[in-house]
Design an enzyme around this catalytic site. Sequence first.
Site, PDB file in Angstrom:
ATOM      1  N   CYS A   1      -1.478   6.248  -2.873  1.00  0.00           N
ATOM      2  CA  CYS A   1      -2.224   6.152  -1.615  1.00  0.00           C
ATOM      3  C   CYS A   1      -3.433   7.064  -1.591  1.00  0.00           C
ATOM      4  O   CYS A   1      -4.402   6.786  -0.908  1.00  0.00           O
ATOM      5  CB  CYS A   1      -1.305   6.453  -0.442  1.00  0.00           C
ATOM      6  SG  CYS A   1      -0.528   8.056  -0.560  1.00  0.00           S
TER       7      CYS A   1
ATOM      8  N   GLU B   1       2.511   7.136   7.748  1.00  0.00           N
ATOM      9  CA  GLU B   1       1.832   7.563   6.516  1.00  0.00           C
ATOM     10  C   GLU B   1       1.295   6.306   5.863  1.00  0.00           C
ATOM     11  O   GLU B   1       2.016   5.600   5.156  1.00  0.00           O
ATOM     12  CB  GLU B   1       2.825   8.289   5.592  1.00  0.00           C
ATOM     13  CG  GLU B   1       3.365   9.594   6.156  1.00  0.00           C
ATOM     14  CD  GLU B   1       2.319  10.710   6.163  1.00  0.00           C
ATOM     15  OE1 GLU B   1       1.316  10.608   5.433  1.00  0.00           O
ATOM     16  OE2 GLU B   1       2.503  11.682   6.916  1.00  0.00           O
TER      17      GLU B   1
HETATM   18  P1  NAD Z   1       6.293  -2.014   1.086  1.00  0.00           P
HETATM   19  O1  NAD Z   1       6.047  -3.453   0.856  1.00  0.00           O
HETATM   20  O2  NAD Z   1       7.359  -1.321   0.303  1.00  0.00           O
HETATM   21  O3  NAD Z   1       6.533  -1.809   2.631  1.00  0.00           O
HETATM   22  C1  NAD Z   1       6.887  -0.558   3.163  1.00  0.00           C
HETATM   23  C2  NAD Z   1       8.123  -0.719   4.031  1.00  0.00           C
HETATM   24  O4  NAD Z   1       7.839  -1.612   5.089  1.00  0.00           O
HETATM   25  C3  NAD Z   1       9.280  -1.305   3.244  1.00  0.00           C
HETATM   26  O5  NAD Z   1      10.452  -0.624   3.622  1.00  0.00           O
HETATM   27  C4  NAD Z   1       9.278  -2.763   3.662  1.00  0.00           C
HETATM   28  O6  NAD Z   1      10.554  -3.352   3.593  1.00  0.00           O
HETATM   29  C5  NAD Z   1       8.794  -2.664   5.096  1.00  0.00           C
HETATM   30  N1  NAD Z   1       8.129  -3.901   5.544  1.00  0.00           N
HETATM   31  C6  NAD Z   1       7.361  -4.729   4.814  1.00  0.00           C
HETATM   32  N2  NAD Z   1       6.931  -5.760   5.575  1.00  0.00           N
HETATM   33  C7  NAD Z   1       7.448  -5.563   6.814  1.00  0.00           C
HETATM   34  C8  NAD Z   1       7.382  -6.266   8.051  1.00  0.00           C
HETATM   35  N3  NAD Z   1       6.689  -7.401   8.157  1.00  0.00           N
HETATM   36  N4  NAD Z   1       8.046  -5.770   9.107  1.00  0.00           N
HETATM   37  C9  NAD Z   1       8.740  -4.622   9.023  1.00  0.00           C
HETATM   38  N5  NAD Z   1       8.839  -3.904   7.879  1.00  0.00           N
HETATM   39  C10 NAD Z   1       8.214  -4.370   6.780  1.00  0.00           C
HETATM   40  O7  NAD Z   1       5.002  -1.171   0.793  1.00  0.00           O
HETATM   41  P2  NAD Z   1       3.520  -1.457   1.058  1.00  0.00           P
HETATM   42  O8  NAD Z   1       3.327  -1.573   2.519  1.00  0.00           O
HETATM   43  O9  NAD Z   1       2.963  -2.466   0.141  1.00  0.00           O
HETATM   44  O10 NAD Z   1       3.043   0.005   0.551  1.00  0.00           O
HETATM   45  C11 NAD Z   1       1.848   0.245  -0.013  1.00  0.00           C
HETATM   46  C12 NAD Z   1       0.992   0.948   1.032  1.00  0.00           C
HETATM   47  O11 NAD Z   1       1.576   2.205   1.358  1.00  0.00           O
HETATM   48  C13 NAD Z   1      -0.398   1.245   0.559  1.00  0.00           C
HETATM   49  O12 NAD Z   1      -1.279   0.926   1.597  1.00  0.00           O
HETATM   50  C14 NAD Z   1      -0.383   2.756   0.372  1.00  0.00           C
HETATM   51  O13 NAD Z   1      -1.634   3.352   0.515  1.00  0.00           O
HETATM   52  C15 NAD Z   1       0.583   3.184   1.413  1.00  0.00           C
HETATM   53  N6  NAD Z   1       1.165   4.469   1.097  1.00  0.00           N
HETATM   54  C16 NAD Z   1       0.906   5.521   1.916  1.00  0.00           C
HETATM   55  C17 NAD Z   1       1.415   6.763   1.611  1.00  0.00           C
HETATM   56  C18 NAD Z   1       1.116   7.958   2.463  1.00  0.00           C
HETATM   57  O14 NAD Z   1       1.826   8.957   2.319  1.00  0.00           O
HETATM   58  N7  NAD Z   1       0.123   7.927   3.319  1.00  0.00           N
HETATM   59  C19 NAD Z   1       2.218   6.924   0.489  1.00  0.00           C
HETATM   60  C20 NAD Z   1       2.473   5.829  -0.298  1.00  0.00           C
HETATM   61  C21 NAD Z   1       1.960   4.599   0.018  1.00  0.00           C
END
Ligand code: NAD
Length: 468
Positions: A255, A221
Site C-alpha cells: 500500500c 487503512e
Molecule cells: P481484499 O480483497 O483482501 O479485501 C479486504 C477485505 O475486505 C477482505 O477481508 C475481503 O474479504 C473484504 N471484502 C472484499 N470485498 C468486500 C465487500 N464487497 N464487502 C465486504 N467486505 C469485502 O483486499 P483488497 O481490498 O484488494 O486490498 C488491497 C488494498 O488494500 C489496496 O488498495 C491496498 O493499498 C490496501 N492496503 C492498505 C493498507 C494500509 O495499511 N493502509 C495495507 C495493505 C493494503
Amino acid sequence: MNPMTIKTETAAITPEARLEKLRKAVDEGAHRTLSWRLAQLDGVLRFVSDHEDAMLAALKADLGRCATEARVADTLMVRSEVRLIRRNLRRWLQPRRVHTPIAAQPGKSWVQQEPFGLALILGTWNYPFQQILIPLAGALAAGNAAVVKLSEVAPHSASLMARYLEHYVDPTSVIVFTGGPETASRLLGCRFDKIFYTGSSRVGRIVMKAAAENLTPVTLELGGKNPAIVASDAPLEVTARRIVWGRFMNAGQICVAPDYVLVPEHMRLALIDSLRRAILRFYGPDPHRSESYGRIVNEQHFSRLLALMRDGRVAIGGNTDATDRYIAPTVLTDLPAGAAVLQEEIFGPILPVVGYQTIEEALAFIRARPKPLALYLFTKNRSLQRRSIRDISSGSVVINDVIVNQIVPGLPFGGVGNSGMGAFHGRYTFDAFSHSKAVVHRELWGDLDVRYPPFSNRKDRLLQWLLS
Ligand code: NAD
C-alpha cells in the site's frame, strides 16, 4: 461447506451464535486484567515463534515472497510491534491526571482508557499476517474481545491462522473467520463496538456504511496512489535505488509503494537509466529467476495489471509469464494524460514515470488527485521540503526515501481522506481500540452556592470569574 465455518469442532455452530457468546461476555462487563492482556500478547508472540517457518512457507505460496522480505515485513515487524505494546501497556493503562479548575473543586480529573468492547478486524492479503496480528494485539491489549476475518485472497496464510491462532489466545475472546466478501458482509451486519479495516478504498466505503448503522467507530487503512517527486537537484542513482526497492518489493503489492514518479522532463530519460541499473543490480538480467522477486497474488490481479501495462510505452521490463503470474519489474513512460495507470492504484510491479516542466506543475498534479497514503520527495532543497509537507495532504511524508516511515515506532501509520482514517503502529494501535474516558471525581463537601438558582448579578459575576 459454509465458508464461515472454519474449525471442524465448531462447524455446526453458526457464526452469529459464536459471536453471540463474545457479545454476551462483553455486555456483561467481562473485566480484562493486565495479566490477561499480557497473556494474550504473549500468545500472539508464541504463535509467531511456533509457526515462523510455516508463515514463511505460506507467504511463499501465496505471494512468492522470499524469506528475507517475509521475515522483515511479517514476523519481525509483528514481534517488534507486539513487544512495544507489551513493554508499555502498564503505563498506557494508567489514568492520566489533568488539571481541575476551581469551579469543579474540590475534586480531581483524569483520562482513563476503556476498551470499546467487541472489535471486528478485517484484513487483506498483501501482508496477511502483519495486518491481522498487529491490530489483534492492539485490540486485546486494550481489553477488547475480537473477531478476525482473514482475506480469502491469501489462502495459505489464512488457513494457517484459521487453524492455529485461536489456540494461542483466549478462545472465549477471539474468533477467527475465513471466507470472502459474503462472510465480511454477514459480519458487517452484526453489531460491533469497533471496526478496523485494511483494504481498498472501494470496500472501505462499504465498511463505513455498515458501521454507520450502529454508529460503530472505524479505522480504515486504505490504499491509493503514492507519488514520488524527484526534484531537479536529486542525485539520481540513490533516488532510483530507493524507488526501485519500494516499488518492486513484494512485486509492488504494497500500500505504501511509490505508485508513480514525477521527474523534471529534462531528467526523465536519465532517471529511467538509473532505474534500469537498480533493477539489474537487485534482480539480475532475468528477474523471473531471481529468488528475491515475488509473484502476483492471483489471476484476477494478474490480468488487471496486464491491462494497465498497455497504457504507455514500456521503457524497462514488460515481460510476463501467466503460468506463475510473473510480471517483470516494469517502467512505463510516454503516458497519455487520462491513462488508467495514472488514475487507479497500481498495486503491482509497474512504475509510470511522468515528466514535468515546473515543480508547481508537479505539486498541482498531486493536489488534483485524492489524498495519498504516502508522499515521497527527493530533494535537498529545504524550502521545497517544507512546502511539500505543508501544501500536500497525505497520510505520511518521507523525504529522500520511501516506506521507512513504517518502521519508526513513534509514528502513526494511516491515511487521510481517500487513503483512510485513523492510524495504528506503536501507541496508536492501542489507542485505535481504546476509548479515552473522561472522569471527574468531586468531593461531596465544599458545595459552591453560586452555581445554583436563583441567580443574581453577584452570582453572575462570580461565575464568570470562576469559569474564565
Ligand atoms: P481484499 O480483497 O483482501 O479485501 C479486504 C477485505 O475486505 C477482505 O477481508 C475481503 O474479504 C473484504 N471484502 C472484499 N470485498 C468486500 C465487500 N464487497 N464487502 C465486504 N467486505 C469485502 O483486499 P483488497 O481490498 O484488494 O486490498 C488491497 C488494498 O488494500 C489496496 O488498495 C491496498 O493499498 C490496501 N492496503 C492498505 C493498507 C494500509 O495499511 N493502509 C495495507 C495493505 C493494503
